[in-house]
Design a protein around this motif. Sequence first.
Motif, PDB file in Angstrom:
ATOM      1  N   UNK A 245       1.651   0.410   4.690  1.00  0.00           N
ATOM      2  CA  UNK A 245       2.255   1.299   5.273  1.00  0.00           C
ATOM      3  C   UNK A 245       1.369   2.946   4.540  1.00  0.00           C
ATOM      4  N   UNK A 246       2.012   3.561   4.946  1.00  0.00           N
ATOM      5  CA  UNK A 246       1.284   5.061   4.881  1.00  0.00           C
ATOM      6  C   UNK A 246      -0.032   5.108   5.216  1.00  0.00           C
ATOM      7  N   UNK A 247      -0.121   4.818   6.291  1.00  0.00           N
ATOM      8  CA  UNK A 247      -1.869   5.011   6.433  1.00  0.00           C
ATOM      9  C   UNK A 247      -2.578   4.350   6.137  1.00  0.00           C
TER      10      UNK A 247
ATOM     11  N   UNK B 139       1.059  -1.131  -0.489  1.00  0.00           N
ATOM     12  CA  UNK B 139      -0.351  -0.081   0.068  1.00  0.00           C
ATOM     13  C   UNK B 139       0.968   1.340  -0.100  1.00  0.00           C
ATOM     14  N   UNK B 140      -0.046   2.474  -0.394  1.00  0.00           N
ATOM     15  CA  UNK B 140       1.239   3.603  -0.369  1.00  0.00           C
ATOM     16  C   UNK B 140      -0.224   4.770   0.104  1.00  0.00           C
ATOM     17  N   UNK B 141       0.202   6.015  -0.666  1.00  0.00           N
ATOM     18  CA  UNK B 141      -0.440   7.113  -0.377  1.00  0.00           C
ATOM     19  C   UNK B 141      -0.213   7.923  -1.982  1.00  0.00           C
ATOM     20  N   UNK B 142      -1.741   8.362  -2.274  1.00  0.00           N
ATOM     21  CA  UNK B 142      -1.308   9.122  -3.940  1.00  0.00           C
ATOM     22  C   UNK B 142      -2.345  10.120  -3.975  1.00  0.00           C
ATOM     23  N   UNK B 143      -2.134  11.094  -3.705  1.00  0.00           N
ATOM     24  CA  UNK B 143      -2.958  12.425  -3.388  1.00  0.00           C
ATOM     25  C   UNK B 143      -3.276  12.468  -1.816  1.00  0.00           C
TER      26      UNK B 143
ATOM     27  N   UNK C  51       3.730 -10.577   6.565  1.00  0.00           N
ATOM     28  CA  UNK C  51       2.550  -9.349   6.876  1.00  0.00           C
ATOM     29  C   UNK C  51       3.442  -8.328   7.598  1.00  0.00           C
ATOM     30  N   UNK C  52       4.507  -7.232   6.536  1.00  0.00           N
ATOM     31  CA  UNK C  52       5.240  -6.368   7.003  1.00  0.00           C
ATOM     32  C   UNK C  52       4.471  -4.812   7.651  1.00  0.00           C
ATOM     33  N   UNK C  53       4.537  -3.823   8.357  1.00  0.00           N
ATOM     34  CA  UNK C  53       4.399  -3.289   9.134  1.00  0.00           C
ATOM     35  C   UNK C  53       4.368  -2.223   8.763  1.00  0.00           C
TER      36      UNK C  53
END
Length: 314
Positions: A250-252, A223-227, A270-272
């Motif tokens: 990650x990233x919320x 996972x990650x963030x966009x905008x 599973x990595x956090x």
Amino acid sequence: TAARPLLVAKPLVVPEGVTLTVNPGATVCFGPEGRLLVEGRLFAEGDAHRRIQFLRAPGATGAWGGIGFSNSAHDNRLAHVDFHHTGSYALAVTNSVVALDHVQWHGTRPNLIWFQDASLTVRDCVFPDLSHSEHVRGIGIRARGELVFARNRFGTTSGYNDIIDVSGGKRPGPILQLYSNDFLGGSDDGLDLDGMDAHIEGNTFHGFHKGNLSTSISAALATGRHDGQASDITVVRNVFYDNDHHILLKQGGRLEAANNTFYGGTLGAIAFDEPLRELEMPHGARLAGNIFSGNKADLVHLKPLWLEQNWVWL
């Protein structure tokens, strides 16, 4: 026509209001400058015994320009189609509706599908092994559209590249959906979901091991963030095996994982977090009814302080 090959020597535009129909068994050859630009509608439906062939012109040694869809709100369909020696990208879909069914790619090593604000369904297709490229890359889902991959087989890739790298589909709008696909591995992530919610069900992910010089880790799902948007993913009834990490949260990001099998994570299931990168912590995970077996560790890089302070829920 299927009687004789057709040659497209320069860009061919299908204008708005026009439908181009390619009959079963047809062979369409493209010169070095040839490509297809669809603003109207493309209807290329072969069958199991009369597949449609899109390939470079006889005697040509380079790639051809592929097919582009632009602002085509019609139901464009490509079924039982073979693409040969396409450049980057074989299919480019912008603000259009496209359905792929039993499509295969041959003799190509670069990217295959790029999209922006598209409605795209991909079913029963075979994606080849690539070199230093991503199979699918895109951003945004068309309003009232969908982004669905079902019963496909995805070959491997190399370098700092993912198999599917997509961003920008959030509930309550349309989100990424994957059903019963087989992912055969790669040197970074299988799915890289930045600001993209997803429902991931009944798939198999294996063979994802880091093979690049980046500071990131390799995982079947990441996972990650966009905008500014994080990713919420629902992962049910999948099989993960022989990956560095099965899921990187990650990233919320938020994870709902139920009834999956996580086996043989060589570094962890599973990595956090990614220890070598300064990234925002995930939001949390709910794990129910999963089988964890043969992993080096089940949960890794999860700092106890995060749980104690209720910064991350588990």
